[in-house]
Design a protein around this motif. Structure first.
Motif, PDB file in Angstrom:
ATOM      1  N   THR A 141      55.629  85.489 -69.153  1.00  0.00           N
ATOM      2  CA  THR A 141      54.377  85.753 -69.874  1.00  0.00           C
ATOM      3  C   THR A 141      54.361  87.165 -70.444  1.00  0.00           C
ATOM      4  O   THR A 141      53.949  87.378 -71.591  1.00  0.00           O
ATOM      5  CB  THR A 141      53.171  85.546 -68.942  1.00  0.00           C
ATOM      6  OG1 THR A 141      53.178  84.197 -68.437  1.00  0.00           O
ATOM      7  CG2 THR A 141      51.860  85.778 -69.678  1.00  0.00           C
ATOM      8  N   LEU A 142      54.805  88.134 -69.657  1.00  0.00           N
ATOM      9  CA  LEU A 142      54.857  89.523 -70.137  1.00  0.00           C
ATOM     10  C   LEU A 142      55.837  89.672 -71.303  1.00  0.00           C
ATOM     11  O   LEU A 142      55.568  90.416 -72.264  1.00  0.00           O
ATOM     12  CB  LEU A 142      55.250  90.459 -69.000  1.00  0.00           C
ATOM     13  CG  LEU A 142      54.206  90.657 -67.890  1.00  0.00           C
ATOM     14  CD1 LEU A 142      54.782  91.515 -66.771  1.00  0.00           C
ATOM     15  CD2 LEU A 142      52.935  91.288 -68.432  1.00  0.00           C
ATOM     16  N   ASN A 143      56.957  88.982 -71.232  1.00  0.00           N
ATOM     17  CA  ASN A 143      57.929  89.035 -72.333  1.00  0.00           C
ATOM     18  C   ASN A 143      57.350  88.429 -73.605  1.00  0.00           C
ATOM     19  O   ASN A 143      57.575  88.939 -74.709  1.00  0.00           O
ATOM     20  CB  ASN A 143      59.217  88.304 -71.930  1.00  0.00           C
ATOM     21  CG  ASN A 143      60.085  89.122 -70.990  1.00  0.00           C
ATOM     22  OD1 ASN A 143      60.137  90.342 -71.092  1.00  0.00           O
ATOM     23  ND2 ASN A 143      60.764  88.459 -70.070  1.00  0.00           N
ATOM     24  N   GLU A 144      56.585  87.357 -73.457  1.00  0.00           N
ATOM     25  CA  GLU A 144      55.928  86.741 -74.615  1.00  0.00           C
ATOM     26  C   GLU A 144      54.878  87.683 -75.197  1.00  0.00           C
ATOM     27  O   GLU A 144      54.754  87.831 -76.420  1.00  0.00           O
ATOM     28  CB  GLU A 144      55.280  85.415 -74.210  1.00  0.00           C
ATOM     29  CG  GLU A 144      56.267  84.307 -73.897  1.00  0.00           C
ATOM     30  CD  GLU A 144      55.572  83.053 -73.384  1.00  0.00           C
ATOM     31  OE1 GLU A 144      54.354  82.902 -73.631  1.00  0.00           O
ATOM     32  OE2 GLU A 144      56.230  82.239 -72.719  1.00  0.00           O
ATOM     33  N   LEU A 145      54.141  88.323 -74.325  1.00  0.00           N
ATOM     34  CA  LEU A 145      53.092  89.252 -74.761  1.00  0.00           C
ATOM     35  C   LEU A 145      53.678  90.433 -75.537  1.00  0.00           C
ATOM     36  O   LEU A 145      53.090  90.900 -76.517  1.00  0.00           O
ATOM     37  CB  LEU A 145      52.326  89.778 -73.542  1.00  0.00           C
ATOM     38  CG  LEU A 145      50.987  89.140 -73.218  1.00  0.00           C
ATOM     39  CD1 LEU A 145      50.458  89.662 -71.894  1.00  0.00           C
ATOM     40  CD2 LEU A 145      49.973  89.367 -74.327  1.00  0.00           C
ATOM     41  N   SER A 146      54.820  90.915 -75.088  1.00  0.00           N
ATOM     42  CA  SER A 146      55.433  92.081 -75.732  1.00  0.00           C
ATOM     43  C   SER A 146      55.837  91.797 -77.177  1.00  0.00           C
ATOM     44  O   SER A 146      56.018  92.725 -77.969  1.00  0.00           O
ATOM     45  CB  SER A 146      56.645  92.549 -74.932  1.00  0.00           C
ATOM     46  OG  SER A 146      57.650  91.550 -74.907  1.00  0.00           O
ATOM     47  N   LYS A 147      55.970  90.523 -77.534  1.00  0.00           N
ATOM     48  CA  LYS A 147      56.296  90.161 -78.915  1.00  0.00           C
ATOM     49  C   LYS A 147      55.077  90.284 -79.832  1.00  0.00           C
ATOM     50  O   LYS A 147      55.224  90.391 -81.048  1.00  0.00           O
ATOM     51  CB  LYS A 147      56.826  88.729 -78.969  1.00  0.00           C
ATOM     52  CG  LYS A 147      58.139  88.527 -78.223  1.00  0.00           C
ATOM     53  CD  LYS A 147      58.539  87.062 -78.238  1.00  0.00           C
ATOM     54  CE  LYS A 147      59.825  86.841 -77.445  1.00  0.00           C
ATOM     55  NZ  LYS A 147      60.200  85.400 -77.398  1.00  0.00           N
ATOM     56  N   PHE A 148      53.895  90.245 -79.238  1.00  0.00           N
ATOM     57  CA  PHE A 148      52.660  90.281 -80.016  1.00  0.00           C
ATOM     58  C   PHE A 148      51.986  91.650 -80.003  1.00  0.00           C
ATOM     59  O   PHE A 148      51.209  91.963 -80.896  1.00  0.00           O
ATOM     60  CB  PHE A 148      51.670  89.234 -79.487  1.00  0.00           C
ATOM     61  CG  PHE A 148      52.059  87.821 -79.801  1.00  0.00           C
ATOM     62  CD1 PHE A 148      51.641  87.220 -80.976  1.00  0.00           C
ATOM     63  CD2 PHE A 148      52.849  87.093 -78.930  1.00  0.00           C
ATOM     64  CE1 PHE A 148      51.992  85.922 -81.268  1.00  0.00           C
ATOM     65  CE2 PHE A 148      53.208  85.786 -79.216  1.00  0.00           C
ATOM     66  CZ  PHE A 148      52.790  85.196 -80.384  1.00  0.00           C
TER      67      PHE A 148
END
Length: 260
Positions: A75-82
């Protein structure tokens, strides 16, 4: 300027305006979708952290705890893309360290006792949320079907166990107060809770444990009930011996009187 030219210019202006409006709406829609995704991922991460921090550690086995932390890292890795946020990197590092600790640990966690109804209800609620989360993860193929099924069976057991554990805590308190019969009644209530999932092997194991405890407490209660009777019997024997002693003393006095 001819009428045809004017008409073309007007048409181009209209087309340009429509194009600008469409592009503007598309950008706004994309912005709203981005915000929605960010909020959704942030909510998911907060929920995962609640599972780890608020569900008693004895309920989350190593495999389940590992899965939750891994979903948090994803989830944190996905968030870092946004969004670019230093706090995300810090959380990511912390979670990666936590994952290493869990995977390397072979010691069972220190259990936390459930002491009141409100806490038991909150834990049950969190376990139900975890159950639904795993269902969604399995539907999205984030978790394979076999692992997902195993997790769901285990969590359904935990939901009942959290309720049974509260009853067991009450039983232990009654036992400390010297009331084994009331403690036995509480263990019967714990069995009733587990009977709702009696087909679960873990529930069967728990039920057998409660039955063994009931047998142990029943013997203790029987001994406690026998003690007053033993005490009374001892007292009666002592009284008889004392009466006999007095009778002997009285006979001795009479004999001395007669001999005089």
């Amino acid at each position: 300027m001819s009428a045809t030219t004017i008409t073309i210019i007007i048409v181009l202006i209209i087309i340009g305006s429509v194009a600008v409006l469409v592009i503007s709406q598309a950008k706004e829609k994309a912005r709203i979708e981005k915000v929605r995704k960010i909020n959704s991922m942030q909510d998911r991460y907060r929920r995962l952290q609640r599972f780890l921090s608020e569900i008693p550690p004895q309920y989350l086995n190593k495999e389940l705890r590992t899965m939750i932390i891994q979903r948090g890292i994803e989830t944190l890795n996905e968030l870092s893309k946004f969004k670019s946020d230093p706090a995300l990197k810090t959380k990511l590092q912390q979670d990666q360290e936590a994952l290493k600790v869990v995977q390397a640990s072979n010691e069972p966690p220190q259990p936390v006792q459930i002491k009141d109804e409100a806490t038991a209800k909150e834990i049950s609620k969190l376990l139900e949320l975890l159950y639904r989360f795993i269902e969604r993860q399995r539907a999205m193929k984030k978790i394979d079907q076999a692992s997902g099924k195993k997790y769901l069976v285990y969590i359904s057991y935990l939901i009942s166990k959290s309720k049974a554990d509260l009853v067991v805590t009450k039983a232990e308190a009654e036992l400390k107060n010297g009331k084994p019969r009331i403690a036995i009644n509480n263990y019967h209530n714990a069995i009733s809770v587990m009977m709702r999932i009696k087909d679960n092997p873990l529930a069967v194991k728990a039920i057998n444990g409660y039955k063994a405890k009931i047998k142990e407490l029943d013997e203790l209660a029987s001994k406690q009930a026998a003690k007053p009777l033993e005490g009374q019997a001892t007292e009666d024997t002592a009284n008889k011996e004392w009466d006999s002693f007095l009778d002997e003393d009285d006979t001795w006095q009479k004999k001395n009187t007669y001999d005089d």
